[in-house]
Design an enzyme around this catalytic site. Structure first.
Site, short mmCIF file in Angstrom:
data_model
loop_
_atom_site.label_atom_id
_atom_site.label_comp_id
_atom_site.label_asym_id
_atom_site.label_seq_id
_atom_site.Cartn_x
_atom_site.Cartn_y
_atom_site.Cartn_z
N CYS A 78 1.19 -1.65 0.34
CA CYS A 78 0.25 -0.14 0.03
C CYS A 78 0.71 1.91 0.25
O CYS A 78 2.03 1.00 1.38
CB CYS A 78 -0.20 -0.19 1.51
SG CYS A 78 -2.08 1.20 1.34
N ASP A 379 -0.95 29.29 4.08
CA ASP A 379 -1.23 27.63 4.30
C ASP A 379 -1.58 27.67 2.87
O ASP A 379 -2.98 26.96 2.65
CB ASP A 379 -2.10 27.83 5.25
CG ASP A 379 -2.47 26.43 5.28
OD1 ASP A 379 -1.67 25.55 4.85
OD2 ASP A 379 -3.19 25.50 6.24
N CYS A 406 3.03 22.43 3.88
CA CYS A 406 3.15 20.77 4.21
C CYS A 406 4.15 19.95 3.61
O CYS A 406 3.85 19.49 2.84
CB CYS A 406 1.41 20.45 3.91
SG CYS A 406 1.24 20.52 2.45
#
Length: 454
Positions: A78, A379, A406
């Site tokens: 996965c 962001d 991120c």
């Protein structure tokens, strides 16, 4: 150049951005999945280029004390999780070091370390899931993509998701198999169901289910709804129409089949409405810690105007509104802006304004209108800031920029660009919102350089 299929012995000396081990063999960088820093391995070369190679461990000669048995039976196949083979201590260490390395190498900094805030839970933390659907021998199934492919690996129970998400997935798959509702096939562009999307409120426990389809109508929908009602707090079912080729999950049209079309949740003491397209951090506890840090870094006063670019449903914007004179949120997705405005109303916040536009274009327009921002919060998505946003930030010349990222690499790139525009990095800290996965969030503060810092 290394020989393909030949076995070499080497020590793992570093990690890639995706958490693969790195070894140096005859001056060549070799990337090895499921390897841990400090281990000595026999490595078979599977791909070989001039200056790099990809290999596979065939034998561990010296095992790391951080190596553990995988709790997930499909972890090696996965592509969702990267670190089931190591303990959480080593995972956090490598994530913090990745942020530090990027900021130093790409961002022009000289940081000795970056602190990281570990998550209290490494299982059942993720409040959103997107299962691609496939089939084998006329049997539909769902799971997650194998790394680097669109081959679906069936997963009966994903450990980072709450059990309710997998229950929803199983109900939808059973319904598909009973009524012969075919999965979508990317190669032929035939079939119907593309993804099963589940979002659960961490506080409200309300569940939103979105079925992404290559069409406009779901057959036997009343029976599906009846089955879904067996799940506590099932709140709404939405159909996402996606008839376009490509790998985008959600389409542009949403049809509510049951309930209001959204759920509600509470974050940082505020209530938020969440529809399928709404951006909302997937780890509720860590998101609160991340936003608390961003608010503290902003050092807002009641006289300040705060501009929040890439505001999503207004989570940071509205949290900062309680300390600021005025807050302005900018978001390009219309549905998210609608949710943000509704969220301001439901929280009785009157000093917040939301604009639906691209971040760079909106910032330039606000500047032309004479709007000044004392603090700017950004962001952005993984690709970071675009050139318009960088230029607008430079012209706004706020006292402080709080950058929530991120992706450490694009963050570091933007830190270097903002440094050229007259801002200096004053703080950086990492937050693990994605245990067992390669991603890491970072909050950095950049302040306008005074003459003594120029």
């Amino acid at each position: 150049m290394l020989d393909k299929n030949k076995v070499y012995t080497a020590e793992i000396i570093d990690y890639t951005s995706e958490g693969q081990g790195v070894a140096k063999i005859e001056g060549c960088a070799v990337f090895i999945p499921n390897a841990i820093f400090g281990e000595v391995c026999d490595i078979r070369i599977e791909k070989a280029g001039k200056n790099w190679a990809a290999g596979k461990i065939v034998q561990l000669r010296e095992k790391s004390p951080h190596r553990i048995n995988r709790a997930c039976p499909v972890a090696k196949l996965c592509g969702g999780c990267n670190f089931h083979h190591m303990d959480y201590e080593e995972e956090c260490r490598l994530k913090a070091d990745r942020v530090r390395t990027c900021l130093n190498r790409l961002g022009g900094q000289n940081l000795k370390s970056v602190p990281i805030h570990p998550a209290p839970d490494t299982t059942c933390y993720r409040n959103k899931s997107q299962y691609p659907v496939s089939s084998i021998k006329n049997r539909a199934f769902a799971g997650f993509y194998k790394a680097g492919t669109h081959q679906v690996v069936e997963n009966k129970r994903c450990l980072i998701l709450p059990p309710q998400s997998d229950q929803v997935k199983d109900i939808v798959i059973d319904y598909m198999n009973q009524y012969r509702v075919n999965p979508y096939d990317e190669s032929t562009r035939k079939g119907f169901v593309r993804h099963i999307y589940v979002r659960q409120g961490a506080v409200s426990k309300q569940i939103l289910i979105c079925i992404v389809v290559n069409g406009r109508k779901l057959p036997h929908v009343e029976d599906l709804i009846k089955r879904l009602k067996t799940i506590p707090r099932f709140t709404t079912l939405v159909l996402s129409v996606n008839t376009k080729p490509g790998n985008a999950v959600l389409g542009d049209e949403f049809i509510t089949l049951y309930g209001p079309g959204y759920i509600e949740d509470t974050l940082c003491g505020l209530k938020f409405r969440l529809s399928p397209r709404s951006f909302y951090q997937v780890n509720h506890h860590q998101a609160q810690e991340l936003y608390k840090a961003a608010i503290a870094a902003a050092k807002i006063s009641t006289k300040d105007t705060v501009l929040d670019l890439y505001c999503g449903v207004g989570t940071i914007t509205l949290a900062m509104s309680q300390a600021a004179g005025k807050v302005i949120g900018v978001e390009v997705i219309p549905q998210a802006v609608e949710d943000a405005r509704e969220n301001a109303k439901r929280n009785k916040i009157t000093n917040a304004e939301f604009i639906c536009a691209d971040a760079g274009a909106a910032a330039l327009k606000l500047e032309q209108q004479g709007v000044r921002a004392d603090v700017v919060v950004v962001d952005p998505p993984r690709k970071g800031l675009n050139s318009d946003a960088i230029e607008a930030l430079a012209r706004f010349s706020p006292q402080r920029i709080v950058y929530v990222s991120c992706d450490p690499a694009t963050l570091a790139r933007d830190v270097a660009l903002l440094n050229e525009k007259g801002f200096r990095l004053t703080s950086a800290e990492a937050f693990d919102l994605f245990p067992r996965c390669a991603h890491v969030e970072t909050v950095v503060t950049m302040e306008k350089k005074s003459d003594s810092f120029v």
